[in-house]
Design a protein around this motif. Structure first.
Motif, PDB file in Angstrom:
ATOM      1  N   THR A   1       0.873  -1.179  -0.025  1.00  0.00           N
ATOM      2  CA  THR A   1      -0.019   0.134  -0.015  1.00  0.00           C
ATOM      3  C   THR A   1       0.671   1.336  -0.044  1.00  0.00           C
ATOM      4  OG1 THR A   1      -0.121   0.079   2.295  1.00  0.00           O
ATOM      5  CG2 THR A   1      -1.799  -1.145   1.359  1.00  0.00           C
ATOM      6  N   GLY A   2       2.244   1.186   0.460  1.00  0.00           N
ATOM      7  CA  GLY A   2       2.963   2.320   0.382  1.00  0.00           C
ATOM      8  C   GLY A   2       2.866   3.204   1.748  1.00  0.00           C
ATOM      9  N   ASP A   3       1.819   2.854   2.547  1.00  0.00           N
ATOM     10  CA  ASP A   3       1.693   3.635   3.978  1.00  0.00           C
ATOM     11  C   ASP A   3       1.425   2.437   5.103  1.00  0.00           C
ATOM     12  OD1 ASP A   3       0.715   5.466   5.471  1.00  0.00           O
ATOM     13  OD2 ASP A   3      -0.819   6.214   4.642  1.00  0.00           O
ATOM     14  N   VAL A   4       2.167   2.728   6.178  1.00  0.00           N
ATOM     15  CA  VAL A   4       2.354   1.809   7.188  1.00  0.00           C
ATOM     16  C   VAL A   4       0.955   2.158   8.077  1.00  0.00           C
ATOM     17  CG1 VAL A   4       3.420   3.454   9.001  1.00  0.00           C
ATOM     18  CG2 VAL A   4       3.575   0.868   9.023  1.00  0.00           C
ATOM     19  N   ALA A   5       0.090   3.182   7.714  1.00  0.00           N
ATOM     20  CA  ALA A   5      -0.926   3.667   8.448  1.00  0.00           C
ATOM     21  C   ALA A   5      -2.157   2.559   8.006  1.00  0.00           C
ATOM     22  CB  ALA A   5      -1.503   4.876   8.141  1.00  0.00           C
ATOM     23  N   ASN A   6      -1.805   1.920   7.044  1.00  0.00           N
ATOM     24  CA  ASN A   6      -2.904   0.801   6.879  1.00  0.00           C
ATOM     25  C   ASN A   6      -2.671  -0.645   7.293  1.00  0.00           C
ATOM     26  OD1 ASN A   6      -4.072   2.203   4.741  1.00  0.00           O
ATOM     27  ND2 ASN A   6      -2.248   2.085   3.277  1.00  0.00           N
ATOM     28  N   LEU A   7      -1.722  -0.511   8.419  1.00  0.00           N
ATOM     29  CA  LEU A   7      -1.428  -1.775   8.991  1.00  0.00           C
ATOM     30  C   LEU A   7      -2.573  -2.407   9.784  1.00  0.00           C
ATOM     31  CD1 LEU A   7       0.964  -3.563  10.173  1.00  0.00           C
ATOM     32  CD2 LEU A   7       1.200  -2.107  11.920  1.00  0.00           C
ATOM     33  N   ILE A   8      -3.346  -1.771  10.614  1.00  0.00           N
ATOM     34  CA  ILE A   8      -4.508  -2.166  11.055  1.00  0.00           C
ATOM     35  C   ILE A   8      -5.743  -2.729  10.396  1.00  0.00           C
ATOM     36  CG2 ILE A   8      -6.392  -1.833  12.705  1.00  0.00           C
ATOM     37  CD1 ILE A   8      -3.383  -1.898  14.127  1.00  0.00           C
TER      38      ILE A   8
END
Length: 91
Positions: free
Chosen positions: A20-27
Protein backbone atom coordinates in the motif's frame (compact mmCIF):
# COMPACT_ATOMS: atom_id res chain seq x y z
CA UNK A 1 -9.08 -8.05 -5.24
CA UNK A 2 -5.36 -7.34 -4.93
CA UNK A 3 -3.10 -9.74 -3.00
CA UNK A 4 0.52 -9.97 -1.85
CA UNK A 5 2.67 -12.98 -1.01
CA UNK A 6 4.92 -13.00 2.05
CA UNK A 7 8.64 -13.51 1.50
CA UNK A 8 11.39 -14.70 3.82
CA UNK A 9 12.49 -12.07 6.34
CA UNK A 10 9.38 -9.92 6.17
CA UNK A 11 7.24 -8.79 9.05
CA UNK A 12 3.63 -7.74 8.52
CA UNK A 13 4.60 -4.07 8.41
CA UNK A 14 6.90 -4.81 5.44
CA UNK A 15 3.99 -6.40 3.58
CA UNK A 16 1.76 -3.40 4.23
CA UNK A 17 4.39 -0.91 3.07
CA UNK A 18 5.14 -2.88 -0.08
CA UNK A 19 1.47 -3.38 -0.94
CA UNK A 20 0.00 0.00 0.00
CA UNK A 21 2.94 2.36 0.45
CA UNK A 22 1.65 3.51 3.84
CA UNK A 23 2.16 1.92 7.24
CA UNK A 24 -1.06 3.63 8.38
CA UNK A 25 -2.87 0.74 6.67
CA UNK A 26 -1.38 -1.78 9.11
CA UNK A 27 -4.52 -2.26 11.22
CA UNK A 28 -6.87 -2.27 8.21
CA UNK A 29 -4.83 -4.90 6.39
CA UNK A 30 -4.38 -7.02 9.53
CA UNK A 31 -8.14 -6.99 10.10
CA UNK A 32 -8.84 -7.90 6.46
CA UNK A 33 -6.54 -10.93 6.79
CA UNK A 34 -7.65 -11.87 10.32
CA UNK A 35 -4.09 -11.70 11.69
CA UNK A 36 -2.31 -9.69 14.37
CA UNK A 37 -0.43 -6.63 13.08
CA UNK A 38 2.59 -7.83 15.07
CA UNK A 39 2.48 -11.40 13.78
CA UNK A 40 5.26 -12.83 11.64
CA UNK A 41 3.78 -13.62 8.21
CA UNK A 42 3.89 -17.18 6.95
CA UNK A 43 6.33 -17.38 4.05
CA UNK A 44 4.44 -18.06 0.82
CA UNK A 45 1.03 -17.19 2.23
CA UNK A 46 -1.11 -14.85 0.16
CA UNK A 47 -2.55 -11.84 2.01
CA UNK A 48 -5.37 -9.53 0.92
CA UNK A 49 -4.31 -5.93 0.30
CA UNK A 50 -6.59 -3.47 2.10
CA UNK A 51 -6.53 0.25 2.79
CA UNK A 52 -5.63 3.31 0.77
CA UNK A 53 -2.86 2.64 -1.72
CA UNK A 54 -0.19 5.27 -2.33
CA UNK A 55 1.04 4.16 -5.74
CA UNK A 56 3.95 6.60 -5.76
CA UNK A 57 5.50 4.64 -2.88
CA UNK A 58 4.25 1.09 -3.45
CA UNK A 59 5.47 1.13 -7.07
CA UNK A 60 9.04 1.67 -5.85
CA UNK A 61 9.16 -1.95 -4.70
CA UNK A 62 9.59 -4.81 -7.14
CA UNK A 63 9.98 -8.53 -6.57
CA UNK A 64 13.76 -8.05 -6.44
CA UNK A 65 13.58 -5.01 -4.17
CA UNK A 66 11.38 -6.00 -1.24
CA UNK A 67 11.42 -4.62 2.30
CA UNK A 68 12.43 -7.35 4.73
CA UNK A 69 13.20 -6.07 8.21
CA UNK A 70 12.40 -9.13 10.32
CA UNK A 71 15.43 -10.03 12.40
CA UNK A 72 15.76 -13.20 14.40
CA UNK A 73 19.10 -13.65 16.13
CA UNK A 74 19.68 -17.38 16.41
CA UNK A 75 23.31 -16.91 17.41
CA UNK A 76 22.53 -15.01 20.65
CA UNK A 77 19.23 -16.07 22.19
CA UNK A 78 17.94 -13.46 24.62
CA UNK A 79 17.53 -14.96 28.08
CA UNK A 80 17.76 -11.91 30.33
CA UNK A 81 16.55 -8.73 28.70
CA UNK A 82 17.11 -6.49 31.69
CA UNK A 83 20.23 -7.92 33.29
CA UNK A 84 21.78 -4.53 33.90
CA UNK A 85 24.71 -3.90 33.95
CA UNK A 86 25.67 -7.09 32.09
CA UNK A 87 23.38 -6.59 29.09
CA UNK A 88 21.13 -3.95 27.64
CA UNK A 89 17.85 -4.87 25.93
CA UNK A 90 18.83 -3.08 22.72
CA UNK A 91 22.21 -4.75 22.14
Amino acid sequence: MQTITANQGQNFKDLVIKATGDVANLIVMAAANDVSPTATPVVGRVYIVAGTIKKSISELFTNNDTPATLFIDTERPVTNLYGFPETFPFL
